[in-house]
Write a protein that holds these residues in place. Structure first.
Motif, PDB file in Angstrom:
ATOM      1  N   GLN A   1     -87.533  24.610 -26.443  1.00 42.27           N
ATOM      2  CA  GLN A   1     -86.415  24.217 -27.092  1.00 42.27           C
ATOM      3  C   GLN A   1     -85.701  25.420 -28.015  1.00 42.27           C
ATOM      4  O   GLN A   1     -84.527  25.501 -27.879  1.00 42.27           O
ATOM      5  CB  GLN A   1     -86.836  23.127 -27.849  1.00 42.27           C
ATOM      6  N   SER A   2     -86.571  26.011 -28.849  1.00 38.24           N
ATOM      7  CA  SER A   2     -86.232  27.011 -29.732  1.00 38.24           C
ATOM      8  C   SER A   2     -87.078  27.971 -30.088  1.00 38.24           C
ATOM      9  O   SER A   2     -88.361  27.604 -30.004  1.00 38.24           O
ATOM     10  CB  SER A   2     -85.540  26.213 -30.906  1.00 38.24           C
ATOM     11  N   SER A   3     -86.648  29.249 -30.466  1.00 39.01           N
ATOM     12  CA  SER A   3     -87.543  30.062 -31.057  1.00 39.01           C
ATOM     13  C   SER A   3     -86.908  30.911 -32.237  1.00 39.01           C
ATOM     14  O   SER A   3     -86.001  31.087 -32.096  1.00 39.01           O
ATOM     15  CB  SER A   3     -87.968  31.310 -29.849  1.00 39.01           C
ATOM     16  N   THR A   4     -87.969  31.180 -33.188  1.00 38.16           N
ATOM     17  CA  THR A   4     -87.372  31.880 -34.433  1.00 38.16           C
ATOM     18  C   THR A   4     -88.354  32.734 -34.788  1.00 38.16           C
ATOM     19  O   THR A   4     -89.508  32.700 -34.722  1.00 38.16           O
ATOM     20  CB  THR A   4     -87.529  30.817 -35.636  1.00 38.16           C
TER      21      THR A   4
ATOM     22  N   SER B   1     -94.318  21.867 -32.374  1.00 35.92           N
ATOM     23  CA  SER B   1     -94.192  23.136 -32.791  1.00 35.92           C
ATOM     24  C   SER B   1     -95.235  23.947 -32.710  1.00 35.92           C
ATOM     25  O   SER B   1     -96.432  23.270 -32.460  1.00 35.92           O
ATOM     26  CB  SER B   1     -93.375  23.540 -34.298  1.00 35.92           C
TER      27      SER B   1
END
Length: 389
Positions: free
Chosen positions: A34-37, A85
């Motif tokens: 979904q997302s990466s930081t 996560s």
């Protein structure tokens, strides 16, 4: 000595010249990720400095690393889609690298910042796993459900199915991230974890080989000190006449199974007063050390004589000691472990051999308890998987 041995093992610095087949197609649309930081970039010297108190270990850091926090889709015990996560540690080197899934040990709700995706100095992955990443492994470290992005949920403590699925879906998200970022993977997949992480590692290995073998090939795994034989462990606790120092953890397991398997019994079924009332208001409060003081005679009798079939079925659903792994597997366990008794690994070793497993090893840590064995496990597990790098 084990760390020194690692310096000359294949994969611990000296990489094979043989080309590995890769899994680097055109980046597909993300299904799990979904997302990466980006959390940070760390030089080899910065990684080595974290283990400067252990001789030779810093020399294993060969490559700088980048650390990312990923969020991804997975499912809870009821099958509902949730967002979880984890941390992904990526060595900065232009060659195909293996994935390593690292399952962390027990984290209480008060220790939320120890979850991998926070990448704090209190986290297990801050030092040892960072060194492993800097040695050439892409490390996937799931938070599990109940931490990080899913911290609003109760952590399903020692629930094999969700520990395994959250870890497997993190691996899928890690693959998608690598495809997007043009990070080349080879086809090797390693699994490590200690304590609850050992249990999660065993559950993940079993899940991947039995249900997802066409998607993931386990290269080698090294679970440490996991409670693999839940049924025997429960009976060991309930029939013990000696003080046990870690009964609050066993309380957590009972609460989890009571909810996950829909038993929904009042706490007074499991715990004597005043502890049932106290645990209702403070689930992680102090409890007595003597099992007969804490657990009701009804619970102890019905489990020990086999009449509580519903609860026994919940324990049996989490018995992950009796199956036939195909990949090399090393079971590490302290012989004096008074938290998760040694018989859990011994029972697994014997059951796997009886089923025809030919690449299973039992690695006793002589005289080690649950905590003193952790460092020896880490060193031995690294050495074990390095043979297959």
């Amino acid at each position: 000595m084990l760390w020194a041995a690692l310096l000359v093992l294949p994969g611990a610095g000296c990489k094979s010249e043989a080309a590995e087949p890769t899994t680097q197609p055109e980046a597909p649309a993300a299904t799990y990720l979904q997302s990466s930081t980006l959390l940070g970039e760390y030089s080899t010297s910065a990684v080595a400095a974290r283990v400067s108190d252990i001789p030779f270990v810093g020399a294993l850091a060969k490559y700088p690393i980048k650390v990312y926090r990923l969020t991804y889709r997975t499912h809870d015990a009821a099958g509902k889609e949730v967002t979880a996560s984890g941390a992904l540690l990526v060595p900065q080197v232009a060659q195909a690298l293996p994935l390593l899934s690292y399952q962390h040990g027990t984290i209480s709700p008060a220790q939320e910042d120890r979850a991998p995706s926070y990448y704090s100095s209190r986290s297990e992955i801050w030092s040892a796993m960072s060194v492993l990443a800097a040695n050439g492994y892409i490390v996937s470290a799931p938070d599990y459900l109940g931490y990080g992005a899913s911290k609003a949920l109760a952590h399903p403590y020692e629930h094999a199915a969700t520990l395994a699925s959250a870890s497997a879906d993190m691996l899928r998200a890690a693959r998608e991230f690598c495809a997007q970022q043009k990070v080349t993977l080879n086809k090797k997949n390693f699994l490590l974890g200690y304590s609850e992480g050992g249990f999660a590692t065993m559950a993940l290995h079993k899940l991947l080989e039995e249900q997802h073998a066409s998607e993931f090939t386990v290269t080698a795994s090294a679970p440490g000190a996991g409670a693999y034989h839940k049924t025997a462990f429960a009976k060991y606790i309930l029939e013990s006449q000696e003080p046990l120092d870690f009964l609050s953890s066993y309380v957590w397991v009972l609460r989890t199974y009571n909810q996950v398997y829909g038993l929904n019994r009042p706490l007074t079924y499991y715990f004597n007063q005043p502890y049932a009332t106290q645990l209702q208001s403070d689930p992680f409060g102090n409890v007595p050390k003597l099992p007969a003081q804490l657990f009701t005679s009804q619970l102890r009798t019905s489990v020990l004589n086999g009449t509580d079939q519903v609860l026994l079925a919940a324990f049996q659903a989490n018995d992950i000691y009796d199956w036939q792994p195909k990949a090399p597997l090393a079971l590490f366990h302290g012989t004096a472990d008074d938290y998760v008794p040694y018989f859990n690994s011994e029972d697994a070793y014997k059951a796997m051999q009886a089923r025809g497993a030919t690449q299973v090893e039992l690695r006793p840590i002589e005289g080690g308890d649950h905590f003193s064995s952790a460092a020896t496990y880490t060193l031995g597990a690294y050495a074990f998987i390095s043979q297959y790098y």
